[in-house]
Enzyme design. Sequence first.
Site, PDB file in Angstrom:
ATOM      1  N   GLY A 148       0.897  -1.288   0.170  1.00 35.09           N
ATOM      2  CA  GLY A 148      -0.064   0.055   0.106  1.00 35.09           C
ATOM      3  C   GLY A 148       0.890   1.298   0.021  1.00 35.09           C
ATOM      4  N   CYS A 149       1.043   1.805   1.141  1.00 40.86           N
ATOM      5  CA  CYS A 149       1.728   3.300   1.323  1.00 40.86           C
ATOM      6  C   CYS A 149       3.177   3.150   1.009  1.00 40.86           C
ATOM      7  CB  CYS A 149       1.525   3.816   2.592  1.00 40.86           C
ATOM      8  SG  CYS A 149      -0.266   3.748   3.042  1.00 40.86           S
TER       9      CYS A 149
END
Length: 206
Positions: A148-149
């Site tokens: 994700g991030c």
Amino acid sequence: MTGPHGTAFSGRVGWGSRPALLVIDMVRAYTAPGGPFELPEPGPALAACAELVDTARAGGHPVLWTVVRYASGLADGGLFVRKVPALAAFAEDADGGWGEIARPLKPQSGEPMVVKQYASAFFATSLASTLAAAGVDTVVACGVSTSGCVRASATDALQHGFRPQVVHQACADRTPELHAANLADLDAKYADVVDLDDALARLRGD
């Protein structure tokens, strides 16, 4: 890379002369028991992040942090909070303190805290300008989650002209398979995935 694509992927961007450490969303939501994004084994990645932070500080390199934070009612969460409802844990009036930086990590005074609403640390933030003004050319990424991030931030680092170095032992995801697959794809196309010992040596100036 060998195989049907020959050498089409997995070139190296390498290290420049001015690295900065970016600690991505390493907060209690991922590391504390019962957290909304609780990882199966957060300890090793957390310890690796702490080692990177200590080494970057000792070497005089910038250390920057990111957190996700929303207004009460999630008015600034857009479609992301609809797609991932558990992000409501990062609203300013949410209970649990899930958005707090996980111990033993502790930002020091003067270390920028990038507050974001979406996956990438660069999207709609001042991060790129902050790094450029400091003369940074290499972003050493650690934190969560790999798929994700971390992935989004490393990809955007490349797109902003910084050399992304993702430290694989200092990242984690909700399954080992996701973690490994995303590291492999990042290394093929968007970042150099590096070993913790190599990153520590570079930050020490060895």
